[in-house]
Write an enzyme that holds these catalytic residues in place. Structure first.
Site, mmCIF file in Angstrom:
data_model
loop_
_atom_site.group_PDB
_atom_site.id
_atom_site.type_symbol
_atom_site.label_atom_id
_atom_site.label_comp_id
_atom_site.label_asym_id
_atom_site.label_seq_id
_atom_site.Cartn_x
_atom_site.Cartn_y
_atom_site.Cartn_z
ATOM 1 N N CYS A 70 -2.012 8.958 2.754
ATOM 2 C CA CYS A 70 -1.614 8.482 1.428
ATOM 3 C C CYS A 70 -2.664 8.759 0.363
ATOM 4 C CB CYS A 70 -1.290 6.993 1.480
ATOM 5 S SG CYS A 70 -2.609 5.976 2.179
ATOM 6 N N GLU A 76 0.874 -1.171 0.000
ATOM 7 C CA GLU A 76 0.000 0.000 0.000
ATOM 8 C C GLU A 76 0.912 1.222 0.000
ATOM 9 O OE1 GLU A 76 -2.933 -0.455 -0.586
ATOM 10 O OE2 GLU A 76 -3.340 -2.506 0.061
#
Length: 598
Positions: free
Chosen positions: A375, A341
């Site tokens: 993110c 990720e």
């Protein structure tokens, strides 16, 4: 006080090494201050120590209630390194709680003058300690998995239940720990992303566990009837989770929840940049979980490298693309499957039919949340060229409403460390030098610099080859790009690496369809930002440079499961059509192969 002068010198030295420590001490003083009109009495707050060092106060008492103070391990080490005695004291003044309080965390001695409050200091583990703990935990979990390689639904449900109770019982401690790591972070942000989001994942997994574990029927080709096919999901084994610092609790727990639901054993490597959260997570996990079910490892880069080098049955990493590549290379040596990720530059497209003020409000929320250290935070926004000024003014106006105290507002999050501050200042400075217009919510001052607070800022139309356009921002800076036709925005996004998120504000179905079909990103939110991450039944993950694989919901269970194909042959009296395909091949067998397309 046995060594008041020495302690004062040590604390001054610690502040000189890291100005953030002054803020921590100031906050502690505020917590120790009594209400107006309440007299204060002198008291000594001291740390007990052992052969491994000392720590700073972990708990303080005010007016009979207790609150937590969890500074970083680095702060404690700096106090030691500055030459303080191992049982150094800190003199403070605050109302003495009555009656005296005693528990295993500390004791109050009212028979001394001044009153002495003693707190046991946590042992500060070394890299060797953590490496040994990692080795032992991995071996113990592998052994436990071989003894129970496919736990039933009740066992898995019990583990998830204990995780949920762990979070609920430690809400305030989690808030204090995360806030301590950042220096300043709003409790409401922590409650939403670290606590509520984690509980939502746990609750969803528990509710859907029976359905996920059920064998999945698959169709069987007519040529192989009356046989049948199904898929059964089995645990992989021992799963490693490498958590980041930006959402340090949730991004450690959420993948662990999915892996535990799938029946695996899990070891989490917490980020060294969020030491208070790491220490707390390990402590509360040990209170509720057996080490063979879930274990937590701390430590810096050397521990992280050793972690990635282990022969996991699956390894999940959340962090930067550059580090993700190194993790993937390390995992490849053991043929370990990975979920990465990562991140990237998540774009926003504001269409002409969407109210510009409302778009600015929603984008400003996403950019300011955790000071953009997420993110999936919006990185740059395409806005109709004639509306760029209106968008910018609405964005900054909304920022002022969100944070009436400016960048020093208690709800405005600090940047995690000095390196992050320097990086963001470098991006802004380079953009200015290349001619970009920069609009900010406020100006940097010595105070805000020491607090590691970067103003919420807009960078208008910087050169496409500038560093702010080629690097993920990961901070409270938003690039605004004007466009004439929507095709320009789509073409630009397609020319860059695939982002983790993409956000479209508009009501035109045709344009929305084009953006969804002509671009590729990990996830999408329509008419908002970042909320795709908080949906428990939507997969979360990147594509290309923004990540490999996904978790959350059903996809999380599937990621950490082996999907085992099972074919069951049936036939009356042992007669099946397949027997006509056994050699030597006769006319019927050859005819069947021809009918099958061979």
């Amino acid at each position: 006080m046995r060594d008041q002068a020495g302690a004062a010198d040590a604390i001054a030295a610690a502040i000189a090494l890291d100005p953030r420590n002054a803020i921590r001490l100031g906050k502690l003083h505020q917590r120790l201050a009594g209400p107006a009109g309440h007299g204060s009495a002198g008291a000594v707050v001291q740390n007990e120590s052992d052969a491994h060092g000392t720590g700073f106060p972990r708990r303080v008492f005010v007016g009979g209630c207790h609150r937590f103070f969890l500074p970083s391990a680095a702060f404690r080490r700096r106090i030691l390194a500055a030459g303080s005695s191992r049982d150094a004291d800190l003199l403070v003044g605050f109302p003495v709680p009555q009656p005296p309080y005693h528990d295993d965390r500390g004791r109050i001695e009212t028979g001394t003058d001044p009153v002495t409050i003693t707190f046991p200091a946590p042992r500060i583990s070394t890299a060797d300690d953590e490496l040994q703990h990692l080795k032992e935990s991995f071996a113990a979990q592998a052994k436990a998995f071989h003894g129970d390689s496919n736990p039933d639904r009740r066992t898995r449900g019990d583990r998830l239940h204990r995780l949920g109770e762990m979070v609920k019982a430690n809400r305030q401690r989690i808030i204090e720990a995360v806030a301590s790591d950042f220096g300043t972070r709003a409790a409401e942000e922590i409650r939403l992303t670290e606590i509520a989001a984690s509980l939502a994942q746990i609750d969803y997994a528990r509710k859907n566990l029976r359905r996920w574990m059920r064998p999945r029927r698959r169709s069987t080709s007519i040529w192989f009837l009356p046989g049948s096919g199904r898929v059964i999901c089995q645990p992989l084994g021992v799963v490693g989770v490498m958590a980041p610092w930006n959402l340090p609790f949730n991004l450690a727990l959420a993948p662990a929840v999915a892996a535990i639901a799938a029946g695996n054993r899990v070891i989490i490597k917490m980020s060294e940049a969020a030491p208070a959260t790491g220490e707390l997570t390990r402590a509360i996990v040990r209170e509720r979980m057996d080490e063979t079910e879930l274990s937590v490892v701390l430590g810096a880069a050397d521990v992280a490298q050793a972690f990635a080098d282990l022969p996991w049955n699956h390894l999940l990493f959340t962090g930067s693309t550059s580090v993700g590549r190194k993790v993937a290379l390390a995992a490849a040596r053991n043929l370990v499957p990975v979920t990465l990720e990562l991140g990237g530059k998540s774009p926003v497209i504001v269409d002409r039919d969407f109210p510009i003020e409302e778009a600015a409000k929603r984008v400003a929320w996403g950019k300011a949340f955790n000071a953009g250290q997420i993110c999936v935070a919006p990185d740059y926004a395409f806005v109709p060229r004639e509306k760029v000024h209106d968008f910018a003014q609405a964005f900054l106006a909304q920022g002022r409403r969100y944070f009436p105290g400016g960048i020093m507002d208690d709800a405005y999050t600090s940047i995690i460390d000095e390196r992050g501050v320097s990086r963001l200042e470098g991006l802004l400075g380079a953009a200015r030098q290349m001619g970009a217009e920069v609009l900010s919510l406020g100006e940097m001052t010595d105070v805000s610099r020491r607090s590691r607070k970067i103003p919420l800022s807009l960078v208008i139309d910087p050169p496409r080859d500038s560093s702010i356009m080629t690097n993920e921002i990961f901070g409270p800076l938003l690039v605004v790009l004007g466009y004439d036709k929507i095709d320009e925005a789509i073409a630009f996004i397609r020319s860059r690496e695939n982002p983790l998120g993409l956000y479209y504000f508009g009501h035109d179905k045709a344009t929305r369809g084009r953006i969804l079909s002509e671009t590729l990103s990990g996830g999408v939110a329509i008419n908002d930002v970042m909320l795709q991450y908080l949906q428990v039944d939507l997969p979360f993950g990147g594509v290309g440079a923004s990540g490999i694989g996904r978790y959350h919901g059903t996809e999380g269970f599937d990621t950490f499961s082996h999907h085992r194909a099972v074919f069951t042959q049936r036939g009356p009296l042992g007669v099946t059509g397949l027997k006509f395909l056994y050699p030597p091949y006769g006319a019927i067998g050859k005819r069947l192969i021809s009918m099958m397309g061979g």
